[in-house]
Design an enzyme around this catalytic site. Structure first.
Site, PDB file in Angstrom:
ATOM      1  CE  LYS A  33      -0.717  -0.197   5.031  1.00 31.06           C
ATOM      2  NZ  LYS A  33      -0.726   1.136   5.606  1.00 31.06           N
ATOM      3  CE1 TYR A 250      14.097  31.263  -0.068  1.00 32.33           C
ATOM      4  CE2 TYR A 250      14.221  28.857  -0.169  1.00 32.33           C
ATOM      5  CZ  TYR A 250      13.869  30.084  -0.746  1.00 32.33           C
ATOM      6  OH  TYR A 250      13.300  30.110  -1.989  1.00 32.33           O
TER       7      TYR A 250
END
Length: 341
Positions: A33, A250
């Protein structure tokens, strides 16, 4: 472009440990899954089939369709939006109300809530559920449950749920005998539960994270010697000399204490490589440090190598993120290229 390498030898090593613990390859359903826990649905399906696994468990009908040629038996765990269904597919029933949403004449596994209180019918609803399924001419091929604390050896939840499920199995057999229908398969073991059993006496185990080389069982003593299947690799985009006192990325959260060679690499949180709190320092397997903030598409490392392995074991990253290995691997983008080594 960044990529995921899948170690076939490690995968087969894990599947061999799992099969031996379960009793045979036939008693293993590999959980695929959510893109095979981030490892690549078709890639892992093909390799598991090559190893000799005949059963799989997926999240949706769409996932089942993509791997239908690799397995004889596929359990769909969480999908009510199904209009047609192959004879080799078996659909999990997660509530009594879901019966009305499913088409007639399909294979169904009844999920029973034995204590997790997430999905599943109550044990007291078992007979009315079976009767309702038979009204729609559904083929009841399985009855199962899910453990909430199989990975925690310090509670008795595992034993309590096993006791409840044992009663569910006996009740199912009585109902089937009364209605003259075939007794279905029974299964309850996930990865941690499988390795807690001295012998696995159910039809099969649904094995997810152990397939990929991890167990989150605590305490962690005496765990099987599983090996991580995935390693994550990234490629250099540019290099430069970062001068003493200059910052990178950043917020300028990393400042060079001396002149140093750094490079930017082609991965970021847009690819599922999550941002790290700058107070935590991550070091790659080869010893390179992640400098400053992870941005959407790039990271910076004190390296000039053309290609760098960011991790070959998700646990150190999981620890820094205060999470589990599952989240690190499943968060990675489905678009990342997969290669088998």
């Amino acid at each position: 472009m960044a990529k995921i390498l899948l170690n076939k030898k490690n995968l087969f090593h894990n599947l061999n440990l799992i099969s031996n613990q379960a009793g045979s390859k036939e008693k293993v359903a590999v959980a695929l899954k959510d893109n095979a826990y981030g490892h690549g649905l078709k890639e892992i399906a093909k390799l598991a089939s090559e190893f000799g696994i005949k059963k799989a468990a997926v999240r949706s009908h769409a996932e089942a369709m993509k791997i239908k040629d690799f397995f004889e038996y596929i359990l769909i765990l969480a999908d009510n939006n199904i209009t047609t269904c192959s004879d080799t597919f078996h659909v999990a029933l997660n509530s009594f109300e879901s019966i009305a949403l499913l088409p007639n004449d399909i294979n169904v596994h009844i999920k029973v809530d034995t204590g997790m209180h997430r999905n599943g019918i109550l044990p007291s609803e078992l007979e009315k559920t079976i009767l309702k399924l038979l009204e729609k001419n559904m083929n009841i091929t399985g009855v199962f449950t899910h453990h909430k604390s199989a990975d925690n050896l310090l509670t008795d939840d595992f034993d309590k749920q096993n006791e409840v499920f044992s009663k569910v199995k006996e009740e199912t057999k009585k109902i089937c005998k009364k209605l003259s229908i075939e007794i279905p398969s029974f299964h309850s073991s996930n990865s941690s539960a499988l390795f807690r059993h001295k012998s696995m006496d159910e039809s099969f185990a649904r094995v997810g994270i152990a397939t990929y080389g991890y167990l989150e069982t605590t305490p962690s003593d005496n765990l099987p010697p599983l090996k991580p299947v995935m390693s994550l690799w990234t490629n250099k985009v540019s290099s430069r000399i970062l001068k003493k006192g200059e910052t990178v990325g950043y917020g300028g959260t990393f400042m060079a204490h001396e002149d140093m060679n750094i490079s930017t690499y082609d991965i970021g949180y847009g690819d599922g490589f999550l941002r790290l709190n700058e107070q935590h320092h991550y070091i790659t397997p080869k010893g390179f440090e992640l400098l400053g903030r992870v941005s959407m598409d790039y990271i910076a490392l004190n390296s000039t190598d053309n290609e760098v392995c960011l991790f070959d074991d998700a646990k150190p990253l999981a620890k820094l993120h205060n999470t589990i290995s599952y989240e690190i691997v499943t968060t990675l983008s489905r678009d990342l290229k997969k290669e088998i080594e």
